[in-house]
Scaffold this active site. Structure first.
Site, PDB file in Angstrom:
ATOM      1  N   PRO A  32      39.216  44.371 -14.996  1.00 37.96           N
ATOM      2  CA  PRO A  32      39.348  44.151 -13.552  1.00 37.96           C
ATOM      3  C   PRO A  32      39.864  45.399 -12.827  1.00 37.96           C
ATOM      4  O   PRO A  32      39.477  45.660 -11.688  1.00 37.96           O
ATOM      5  CB  PRO A  32      40.353  43.007 -13.432  1.00 37.96           C
ATOM      6  CG  PRO A  32      40.462  42.396 -14.774  1.00 37.96           C
ATOM      7  CD  PRO A  32      39.993  43.400 -15.784  1.00 37.96           C
ATOM      8  N   CYS A  33      40.713  46.170 -13.502  1.00 38.65           N
ATOM      9  CA  CYS A  33      41.249  47.394 -12.884  1.00 38.65           C
ATOM     10  C   CYS A  33      40.121  48.361 -12.555  1.00 38.65           C
ATOM     11  O   CYS A  33      40.016  48.866 -11.433  1.00 38.65           O
ATOM     12  CB  CYS A  33      42.214  48.102 -13.832  1.00 38.65           C
ATOM     13  SG  CYS A  33      43.677  47.161 -14.288  1.00 38.65           S
ATOM     14  N   THR A  34      39.282  48.620 -13.554  1.00 42.62           N
ATOM     15  CA  THR A  34      38.226  49.611 -13.350  1.00 42.62           C
ATOM     16  C   THR A  34      37.136  49.058 -12.433  1.00 42.62           C
ATOM     17  O   THR A  34      36.452  49.814 -11.755  1.00 42.62           O
ATOM     18  CB  THR A  34      37.629  50.067 -14.692  1.00 42.62           C
ATOM     19  OG1 THR A  34      37.190  48.927 -15.430  1.00 42.62           O
ATOM     20  CG2 THR A  34      38.688  50.793 -15.522  1.00 42.62           C
TER      21      THR A  34
END
Length: 166
Positions: free
Chosen positions: A57-59
């Site tokens: 989800p971060c990337t």
């Protein structure tokens, strides 16, 4: 380097900073080895984003952060992407590969993550021009719209109180 004065911060580690409280300042090195601090961005709306390359989800949300950084940075918006506990070559490769240009700071001992009560990634903290936490988003995916709306809400001019005191 900063250990002497920061002992008590550890004890407060897991407490999420409440919206409406002043964000505690921090200093971290960026990928060029330059020290950056939160306080140097006073007067701007700052998105502090805690992330790691292994966190899908971060990337996934980073392109939206980049798009809004490109679009709003001349209007007083900055992104500080704080990487958790990864080694620099891996982080640098990821950032170059994806063409991100916002500052990436290395939180090598998790100190700043603890300071912001980060448990699980990603976490995004929107901090206003005066250094006050306005929004704390845990795990929710940032989209361009979310960033745009949040920044617009934070930057909206104070209601004119003086005008009505005729």
């Amino acid at each position: 380097l900063l250990m002497a004065g920061s002992g008590f911060v550890w004890g407060m580690g897991s407490r999420v900073p409440a919206v409406g409280t002043t964000a505690e300042d921090f200093r971290l090195a960026d990928l060029d080895g330059k020290q950056q601090s939160l306080s140097q961005y006073r007067g701007k709306v700052v998105l502090v984003n805690f992330w790691a390359t292994w966190c899908k989800p971060c990337t996934t949300e980073m392109p939206a952060m980049q798009a809004m950084y490109d679009k709003l940075r001349d209007k007083g918006f900055v992104v500080l992407a704080i990487n958790e506990l990864e080694d620099e070559p891996k982080v640098r490769e990821h950032i170059q590969q994806h063409g991100h240009t916002f500052p990436v700071l290395m939180d090598r001992d998790n100190k700043v993550a603890n300071q912001f009560g980060v448990f699980g990634l990603p976490v995004s903290v929107f901090i206003d021009e005066k250094g006050v936490v306005q929004e704390y988003i845990k795990g929710g995916l940032l989209t361009e719209q979310v960033i745009l709306d949040t920044v617009a809400r934070i930057q909206k001019p104070e209601p004119m109180k003086a005008a009505s005191l005729k």
